[in-house]
Design a protein around this motif. Structure first.
Motif, PDB file in Angstrom:
ATOM      1  N   THR A 218       0.790  -1.179  -0.153  1.00  0.00           N
ATOM      2  CA  THR A 218      -0.012  -0.100   0.163  1.00  0.00           C
ATOM      3  C   THR A 218       0.800   1.506   0.132  1.00  0.00           C
ATOM      4  OG1 THR A 218      -1.891  -0.945   1.180  1.00  0.00           O
ATOM      5  CG2 THR A 218      -1.800   1.224   1.368  1.00  0.00           C
ATOM      6  N   ALA A 219       0.576   2.139  -0.858  1.00  0.00           N
ATOM      7  CA  ALA A 219       1.148   3.435  -1.033  1.00  0.00           C
ATOM      8  C   ALA A 219       0.052   4.382  -0.487  1.00  0.00           C
ATOM      9  CB  ALA A 219       1.686   3.798  -2.229  1.00  0.00           C
ATOM     10  N   PHE A 220       0.509   5.354   0.448  1.00  0.00           N
ATOM     11  CA  PHE A 220      -0.255   6.230   1.165  1.00  0.00           C
ATOM     12  C   PHE A 220       0.140   7.547   0.531  1.00  0.00           C
ATOM     13  CE2 PHE A 220      -0.830   9.698   4.468  1.00  0.00           C
ATOM     14  CZ  PHE A 220      -2.364   9.958   4.189  1.00  0.00           C
ATOM     15  N   MET A 221      -0.755   8.378  -0.040  1.00  0.00           N
ATOM     16  CA  MET A 221      -0.229   9.790  -0.646  1.00  0.00           C
ATOM     17  C   MET A 221      -1.079  10.923  -0.014  1.00  0.00           C
ATOM     18  SD  MET A 221      -0.019   9.201  -4.855  1.00  0.00           S
ATOM     19  CE  MET A 221       0.600  10.758  -5.344  1.00  0.00           C
ATOM     20  N   GLY A 230       4.852   0.615   1.859  1.00  0.00           N
ATOM     21  CA  GLY A 230       5.113  -0.671   2.334  1.00  0.00           C
ATOM     22  C   GLY A 230       4.187  -1.827   2.409  1.00  0.00           C
ATOM     23  N   ASP A 231       4.314  -2.842   3.139  1.00  0.00           N
ATOM     24  CA  ASP A 231       3.579  -3.950   3.215  1.00  0.00           C
ATOM     25  C   ASP A 231       2.030  -3.496   3.748  1.00  0.00           C
ATOM     26  OD1 ASP A 231       5.069  -6.054   2.301  1.00  0.00           O
ATOM     27  OD2 ASP A 231       4.839  -7.128   4.339  1.00  0.00           O
ATOM     28  N   THR A 232       1.130  -4.016   3.046  1.00  0.00           N
ATOM     29  CA  THR A 232      -0.258  -3.534   3.223  1.00  0.00           C
ATOM     30  C   THR A 232      -0.393  -3.831   4.909  1.00  0.00           C
ATOM     31  OG1 THR A 232      -1.067  -3.865   1.346  1.00  0.00           O
ATOM     32  CG2 THR A 232      -2.656  -3.939   3.024  1.00  0.00           C
ATOM     33  N   GLN A 234       1.438  -3.984   7.418  1.00  0.00           N
ATOM     34  CA  GLN A 234       2.475  -2.783   8.170  1.00  0.00           C
ATOM     35  C   GLN A 234       1.664  -1.355   8.056  1.00  0.00           C
ATOM     36  OE1 GLN A 234       5.539  -0.984   6.342  1.00  0.00           O
ATOM     37  NE2 GLN A 234       4.612   0.219   7.956  1.00  0.00           N
ATOM     38  N   VAL A 235       1.616  -1.194   6.809  1.00  0.00           N
ATOM     39  CA  VAL A 235       0.884   0.324   6.716  1.00  0.00           C
ATOM     40  C   VAL A 235      -0.526   0.477   7.481  1.00  0.00           C
ATOM     41  CG1 VAL A 235      -0.167   1.955   5.138  1.00  0.00           C
ATOM     42  CG2 VAL A 235       2.008   0.604   4.439  1.00  0.00           C
ATOM     43  N   PHE A 236      -1.458  -0.771   7.545  1.00  0.00           N
ATOM     44  CA  PHE A 236      -2.515  -0.405   8.119  1.00  0.00           C
ATOM     45  C   PHE A 236      -2.578  -0.886   9.624  1.00  0.00           C
ATOM     46  CE2 PHE A 236      -4.311  -0.730   3.898  1.00  0.00           C
ATOM     47  CZ  PHE A 236      -5.212   0.321   3.969  1.00  0.00           C
ATOM     48  N   THR A 237      -1.526  -1.560  10.089  1.00  0.00           N
ATOM     49  CA  THR A 237      -1.533  -1.905  11.481  1.00  0.00           C
ATOM     50  C   THR A 237      -0.327  -1.092  12.067  1.00  0.00           C
ATOM     51  OG1 THR A 237      -0.180  -3.795  11.056  1.00  0.00           O
ATOM     52  CG2 THR A 237      -2.523  -4.126  11.328  1.00  0.00           C
ATOM     53  N   ARG A 238       0.724  -0.942  11.646  1.00  0.00           N
ATOM     54  CA  ARG A 238       1.752  -0.451  12.281  1.00  0.00           C
ATOM     55  C   ARG A 238       2.538   0.767  11.341  1.00  0.00           C
ATOM     56  NH1 ARG A 238       4.263  -4.292  11.124  1.00  0.00           N
ATOM     57  NH2 ARG A 238       3.553  -6.037  11.054  1.00  0.00           N
ATOM     58  N   PRO A 239       1.943   1.845  11.032  1.00  0.00           N
ATOM     59  CA  PRO A 239       2.267   2.840  10.173  1.00  0.00           C
ATOM     60  C   PRO A 239       3.405   3.535  10.781  1.00  0.00           C
ATOM     61  CG  PRO A 239       0.139   3.517  11.095  1.00  0.00           C
ATOM     62  CD  PRO A 239       0.097   2.088  11.352  1.00  0.00           C
ATOM     63  N   LYS A 240       4.348   3.904   9.934  1.00  0.00           N
ATOM     64  CA  LYS A 240       5.648   4.491  10.467  1.00  0.00           C
ATOM     65  C   LYS A 240       5.357   5.951  10.864  1.00  0.00           C
ATOM     66  CE  LYS A 240       8.884   1.224   8.590  1.00  0.00           C
ATOM     67  NZ  LYS A 240       8.995   0.580   7.267  1.00  0.00           N
ATOM     68  N   GLN A 241       4.348   6.515   9.778  1.00  0.00           N
ATOM     69  CA  GLN A 241       4.355   7.918   9.645  1.00  0.00           C
ATOM     70  C   GLN A 241       2.988   8.346  10.600  1.00  0.00           C
ATOM     71  OE1 GLN A 241       6.331  10.017   8.544  1.00  0.00           O
ATOM     72  NE2 GLN A 241       7.588   8.285   7.742  1.00  0.00           N
ATOM     73  N   LYS A 242       3.127   9.507  11.258  1.00  0.00           N
ATOM     74  CA  LYS A 242       1.755   9.757  12.078  1.00  0.00           C
ATOM     75  C   LYS A 242       0.735  10.075  11.010  1.00  0.00           C
ATOM     76  CE  LYS A 242      -0.125  11.840  15.697  1.00  0.00           C
ATOM     77  NZ  LYS A 242      -1.479  11.806  15.495  1.00  0.00           N
ATOM     78  N   ARG A 243       1.051  10.857   9.800  1.00  0.00           N
ATOM     79  CA  ARG A 243      -0.079  11.202   8.902  1.00  0.00           C
ATOM     80  C   ARG A 243      -0.936   9.881   8.445  1.00  0.00           C
ATOM     81  NH1 ARG A 243       3.867  14.806   5.793  1.00  0.00           N
ATOM     82  NH2 ARG A 243       2.238  15.484   4.390  1.00  0.00           N
ATOM     83  N   THR A 244      -0.066   8.989   7.967  1.00  0.00           N
ATOM     84  CA  THR A 244      -0.667   7.462   7.697  1.00  0.00           C
ATOM     85  C   THR A 244      -1.515   7.082   8.573  1.00  0.00           C
ATOM     86  OG1 THR A 244       1.433   7.207   6.711  1.00  0.00           O
ATOM     87  CG2 THR A 244      -0.106   5.313   6.406  1.00  0.00           C
ATOM     88  N   GLU A 245      -1.139   7.229   9.811  1.00  0.00           N
ATOM     89  CA  GLU A 245      -1.983   6.538  11.007  1.00  0.00           C
ATOM     90  C   GLU A 245      -3.158   7.372  11.069  1.00  0.00           C
ATOM     91  OE1 GLU A 245       0.209   6.130  14.543  1.00  0.00           O
ATOM     92  OE2 GLU A 245      -1.688   5.707  15.861  1.00  0.00           O
TER      93      GLU A 245
END
Ligand code: ADP
Ligand code: MG
Lengths: 253, 302
Positions: A218-221, A230-232, A234-245
């Motif tokens: 998944t790519a979040f823009m 990153g891995d879908t 990871q992006v959905f459960t442990r996002p690295k960026q605050k904005r993604t979260e």
């Protein structure tokens, strides 16, 4: 993102402008073979623009300029001497609203292979594509009917069949379910799992559930920038960026 | 405030009432004049047919209403009109469509913004100017190229009528092509079509009914066109396929009789209405056809 062997497409420092206005800013993104990559983000963040750069669909829009490279197996799609028509033979596309030609069901699927002189029996090719798009059983007795008489969901699967008949390597989908009802949507999601065996898929979606269900990456823009990729899971459960979260939880909540 | 007071305070607005009557009157006048025109046409035409049989009129190959022996076969006039229609169509339809394809599929916004208004100006030039253009430029040109060109000839008139309806064809075809949604073009490009294939095999077929309607309107204008053909094509009722000969169209005949000293009330004078009826019927049918086709293509894309 590191370059991996199984990257089919790689966007490198891609910036796309409409006139002066940058809609995609310095995006680096790799698309991996036989995986489903979802592009998510708020509306207007540049998802479609980025997706359309992958098969040079932005060529038709006046005043669009693009910087950076898009490598398709190490060839820059925007390099000198690259024929955009050729590019689109490798990258099929399915659009936000079903856009079948006002022709028969058969001719919709057969048209692309015919004008490009693809080898093999055209009837078999059409049948195979319609089967892959899970539409064959519904239309096999009325292939000569107008495609415009099909329901919205059927039309969209027809458009998928139209893309599949070209046997591209990559299929680009721009919110393919946004104009469809839930039943048609889940049919198309099932279809994506099937297609993954043979095709590399990039899907733009505003539907978080859909992205988390169907995609591998998944790519979040946001605002034209790629915030996280990153891995879908990871992006959905442990996002690295605050904005993604914020975005992901907000849209799920 | 309750409903009762609302009702009792509502006033009768005189200004509005008068305006409404005025608009109604205007509408009435335009409908009424049409009805009157059709009525007169019908009455005079039927009185003509009491003296001349319909078959003689429709199938006769000689048109000689003023000279002895008199003959009232409309075919020469109809043939003259058809020569103009065919000739002008050969000029206007392909060129007009090509122009529209350029405008809608290839021209940049800037080029469009220049060309579209030019087309509209061209469409507004008085037709007598085209007639003059035919006599002073086209006919000499034709006589330079071909040997047996009469001073007045169908070809010259047909060419200028073609030039005359060309802007309308281009403009209407352009509208039809542009009504084909962008998404359809994108769908075609996405399966590896070249821009020529997209235009010729997706966009033009999708716009076909609109294009057809434009063609029908062009033909119907060519049929009704009067000034240019009166000036350039001659006044010789002549059943011929040779465009280099002098002919007479239905409209040109009507002009000739109207301007001449044909005594009103006589049979010769009544031919005017018979010919006008034919002209009216043909253009009416053509316009209905165009309308019907046009409506059909609006339905296809909401
Ligand atoms: N044809 C266009 N001309 C000018 N600006 C455009 C055009 N298409 C999109 N944009 C602008 O580019 C930005 C990104 O649009 P888009 O890629 O469609 O976003 P998304 O698909 O994420 O909703 C938006 O601000 C939009 O207004
Ligand atoms: Mg979009």
């Amino acid at each position: 993102m590191n370059t991996r062997d199984d990257a089919v497409l790689e966007a490198r420092d891609v910036t796309i402008r409409y006139g002066e206005q940058a809609a995609v800013k310095n995006v680096n993104l790799s698309i991996y073979e036989k995986k489903i990559t979802a592009i998510i983000g708020p509306s207007g963040c540049g998802k479609s623009t980025l997706l359309r750069s992958l098969n040079r669909m932005n060529d038709f829009i006046e005043h669009v300029t693009q910087d950076g490279e898009i490598l398709y197996r190490n060839t820059n799609l925007y390099g000198e001497g690259v024929d955009p028509v050729e590019v689109r033979l490798h990258m099929g596309m399915v659009f936000q609203r079903p856009n079948p030609f006002p022709k028969s069901i058969f001719r919709n699927v057969a048209w692309g292979p015919t004008i490009n002189g693809l080898p093999g029996d055209i009837n078999l090719r059409v049948e195979r594509a319609l089967k892959q798009a899970a539409l064959w059983n519904e239309v096999k007795d009325r292939l000569n009917d107008s495609a415009l008489n099909l329901s919205g969901g059927q039309q969209q699967r027809l458009c998928i069949a139209r893309a599949l008949a070209m046997e591209p390597e990559v299929i680009l989908m721009d919110e393919p379910c946004s104009a469809l009802d839930p039943v048609s949507t889940s049919r198309i999601e099932d279809l994506l799992f099937e297609l993954k065996q043979n095709y590399t898929i990039v899907i733009v979606t505003h539907n978080m559930q859909q992205a988390s269900r169907v995609s591998d990456y998944t790519a979040f823009m946001e605002n034209g920038s790629l915030i996280e990729y990153g891995d879908t899971d990871q992006v959905f459960t442990r996002p690295k960026q605050k904005r993604t979260e914020d975005y992901v939880t907000g849209r799920f909540g | 405030m309750n409903t009762m007071t609302l009702l009792t305070t509502s006033k009768y607005r005189w200004g509005e009432a008068i305006l409404r009557q005025l608009f109604f009157l205007c509408a009435l006048i335009s409908v009424l004049t049409t009805v009157i025109v059709i009525g007169i046409l019908a009455v005079e035409t039927s009185s003509f047919f009491q003296q001349v049989s319909i078959t003689d009129f429709l199938f006769g190959t000689e048109w000689r209403p003023m000279l002895e022996p008199k003959a009232y076969g409309i075919l020469p006039l109809l043939g003259g009109t058809m020569l103009i229609v065919v000739g002008s169509s050969i000029v206007a339809l392909p060129v007009g469509l090509a122009c529209a394809v350029y405008l809608s599929e290839y021209a940049s916004d800037r080029a469009r913004n220049i060309i579209k208004p030019v087309l509209e100006v061209l469409a507004g030039i008085p037709t007598v100017v085209y007639g003059y253009f035919a006599i002073s430029f086209v006919t000499p040109g034709l006589r330079f190229v071909f040997d047996d060109v009469q001073i007045f000839n169908a070809a010259s008139a047909a060419i200028v009528v073609g030039i005359m309806v060309l802007p309308m064809v281009a403009s209407l075809c352009d509208d039809a092509l542009r009504s084909v949604p962008l998404s359809l073009r994108e769908g075609a490009y996405s399966v590896g079509a070249t821009s020529y294939e997209v235009t010729a095999r997706v966009v033009v077929p999708a716009a076909l009914s609109g294009i057809f309607a434009a063609f029908v309107l062009a033909v119907s204008r060519a049929i009704g066109e009067t000034m240019a053909v009166t000036l350039a094509a001659g006044a010789t009722p002549n059943l011929t396929l040779n465009p280099l000969e002098s002919i007479q169209t239905m409209t040109a005949y009507i002009v000739q009789v109207s301007l001449g000293d044909t005594p009103s009330g006589g049979l010769a004078y009544k031919t005017l209405f018979a010919v006008a009826s034919v002209l009216f019927t043909i253009t009416l049918v053509m316009n209905l056809l165009a309308n019907k086709v046009m409506r059909k293509y609006q339905e296809v894309y909401e």
